[in-house]
Design a protein around this motif. Structure first.
Motif, PDB file in Angstrom:
ATOM      1  N   TYR A 154       0.741   4.435  -3.515  1.00  0.00           N
ATOM      2  CA  TYR A 154       0.271   4.937  -3.126  1.00  0.00           C
ATOM      3  C   TYR A 154       0.910   6.208  -2.911  1.00  0.00           C
ATOM      4  CZ  TYR A 154      -4.830   3.905  -2.243  1.00  0.00           C
ATOM      5  OH  TYR A 154      -5.615   3.411  -1.867  1.00  0.00           O
TER       6      TYR A 154
ATOM      7  N   ARG B 197     -10.330   4.090  -0.257  1.00  0.00           N
ATOM      8  CA  ARG B 197      -9.500   4.464  -1.070  1.00  0.00           C
ATOM      9  C   ARG B 197      -8.227   5.670  -0.142  1.00  0.00           C
ATOM     10  NH1 ARG B 197     -10.674   4.014  -6.535  1.00  0.00           N
ATOM     11  NH2 ARG B 197     -12.120   2.440  -6.408  1.00  0.00           N
TER      12      ARG B 197
ATOM     13  N   TRP C 179      -5.781   6.832   1.536  1.00  0.00           N
ATOM     14  CA  TRP C 179      -4.416   6.525   1.579  1.00  0.00           C
ATOM     15  C   TRP C 179      -4.159   6.651   3.437  1.00  0.00           C
ATOM     16  CZ3 TRP C 179       0.222   9.145   3.242  1.00  0.00           C
ATOM     17  CH2 TRP C 179      -0.155  10.152   3.163  1.00  0.00           C
TER      18      TRP C 179
ATOM     19  N   LEU D  22      -5.438   3.762   5.396  1.00  0.00           N
ATOM     20  CA  LEU D  22      -5.380   2.318   4.699  1.00  0.00           C
ATOM     21  C   LEU D  22      -3.133   2.202   4.805  1.00  0.00           C
ATOM     22  CD1 LEU D  22      -5.731   0.382   2.414  1.00  0.00           C
ATOM     23  CD2 LEU D  22      -3.967   1.406   0.736  1.00  0.00           C
TER      24      LEU D  22
ATOM     25  N   GLY E 298      -7.723  -2.055  -0.536  1.00  0.00           N
ATOM     26  CA  GLY E 298      -7.651  -1.096  -1.847  1.00  0.00           C
ATOM     27  C   GLY E 298      -8.612  -1.032  -2.342  1.00  0.00           C
TER      28      GLY E 298
ATOM     29  N   GLN F 135       0.788  -1.207   0.140  1.00  0.00           N
ATOM     30  CA  GLN F 135       0.337   0.487  -0.089  1.00  0.00           C
ATOM     31  C   GLN F 135       0.634   1.219  -0.063  1.00  0.00           C
ATOM     32  OE1 GLN F 135      -0.919   2.006   2.330  1.00  0.00           O
ATOM     33  NE2 GLN F 135       0.690   1.033   4.215  1.00  0.00           N
TER      34      GLN F 135
END
Length: 394
Positions: A38, A93, A95, A98, A89, A34
């Motif tokens: 991103y 959405r 970041w 996440l 993911g 991730q």
């Protein structure tokens, strides 16, 4: 520890180490991808610090017949996590959230530290014989195995320790603490390239890990350059990594480490060089070739990591794997720049660079000795004696 490896001690003496490594790979892969996806600037240093010592410990406590299976299967959770990450993911959405939600599971590492023992090979090389003996006795109790007499074990430990000391320069006691520390740091680096066989092995793995990091992560976050949906691409990549983490075991056992790693470097090069000339309109063919390349580089990554774990002797194993992984990190950091800068020239240029690099890496495997049935060595001196003698005999 050859006298001990003939027993069943190492088959399960550090099952906790292997469990920890599997847990680490599951959490670490989830967090790593991730960040890569991103930011496009992969922060890989935490992965290096976690992967190297735990994988080295897992390898050091296994018999030769189990090394391929253990050394490869402990990375299987990485593939399964990539599958999950594609969907996760897509659903989450933001970041920042996440990043937070995939970092918190790292706290699960802490309780495992309470049940882990240190590698007896490392303890012996460091002169901690009493601690090594306690670990071996604990393993013997678990496996209902009979250890050799304590006097024999201590004599073997003394021999290994003396061998390690003769291969290492002693710091000048008259120098200041700072100078001595700097000399020790330089010594830690130089020992990997001081002797002829150690130098050829180290430089070969440096080149291979650099290419592995660059190609693997270049394919991981190059979905937009290939014109496919990044979330689907990530999930399909995970599907391809599952056979990469299982089929590589019989291949490494039957073909050996050198032949199998060479084969998959060449397969990676072939698929990427062909992919560069496929029109993006043929999305199914683009995805198929990209996934074949992903499968091949995944298998190569796992076999090469196993290979390096077996070749580097105990006294420099973590050091060797750590610096190799650092070179892989450098390659991974270059991957997005290659995709962005060279991709702006022509879409096929990054794939051509990745393909040529994989082919060059396949050539460097010829510098390495085969380790399929060989014992794991403890010192640089024993490595030089073993492989230099074998080369002269040929």
């Amino acid at each position: 520890m050859s006298c001990c490896s003939s027993t069943h001690l190492n088959s399960s003496m550090h099952r906790n180490t292997i469990v920890f490594h599997i847990l680490k790979n599951t959490i670490n892969r989830f967090q790593l991808f991730q960040v890569i996806y991103y930011s496009h600037y992969p922060s890989l240093v935490p992965r290096c610090g976690l992967t190297t010592p735990t994988s080295a410990a897992a390898m050091e406590v296994n018999e030769p017949k189990y090394r391929a299976a253990v050394g490869i299967l402990i990375f299987l959770p990485w593939a399964l996590t990539v599958l999950v990450l594609g969907g996760y993911g897509y659903l989450l959405r933001d970041w920042r959230w996440l990043s937070v939600t995939t970092s918190l599971p790292c706290l699960l590492f802490l309780p495992m530290l309470l049940v882990l023992d240190e590698s007896p090979r490392w303890l012996i090389v460091r002169g901690r014989h009493d601690d090594a003996l306690r670990v071996l006795q604990k393993a013997a109790r678990w496996n209902k195995a009979q250890l050799p007499p304590e006097e024999e074990l201590r004599a073997l430990m003394d021999h290994i320790r003396k061998e390690a000391l003769t291969a290492t320069k002693k710091s000048d006691a008259s120098t200041s603490g700072l100078v001595r520390s700097l000399k020790n740091i330089m010594e830690d680096v130089i020992v990997l390239v001081r002797t002829r066989r150690m130098r050829s092995i180290t430089l070969s793995f440096y080149a291979q890990f650099f290419v592995l990091g660059m190609v693997y992560y270049g394919l991981s976050f190059g979905a937009d350059k290939l014109g496919v949906d990044p979330f689907v691409y990530m999930a399909v990549s995970g599907v391809m990594e599952v056979p990469g983490g299982t089929l590589s075991i019989p291949l490494a056992e039957k073909m050996g480490r050198r032949a199998s790693s060479t084969l998959f470097f060449v397969a990676t090069a072939g698929s990427l060089l062909v992919l560069g000339f496929i029109p993006t309109a043929l999305e199914w063919l683009v995805v198929t070739l990209a996934m074949l390349g992903r499968l091949a580089i995944t298998v190569a990554f796992q076999i090469v990591y196993l290979y390096a774990s077996e070749i580097f002797p105990t006294e420099v194993r973590v050091r060797g794997l750590g610096t190799c992984t650092m070179l892989g990190t450098v390659g991974a950091m270059l991957a997005p720049f290659i995709l962005e800068i060279l991709g702006s020239i022509k879409s096929w240029v990054p794939l051509f660079v990745f393909g040529v690099a994989a082919f060059v890496a396949s050539v460097t495997t010829f510098w390495l000795p085969e380790t399929r049935t060989a014992p794991m060595l403890d010192t640089v001196a024993s490595l030089e004696a073993t492989y230099s003698g074998a080369k002269e005999a040929r």
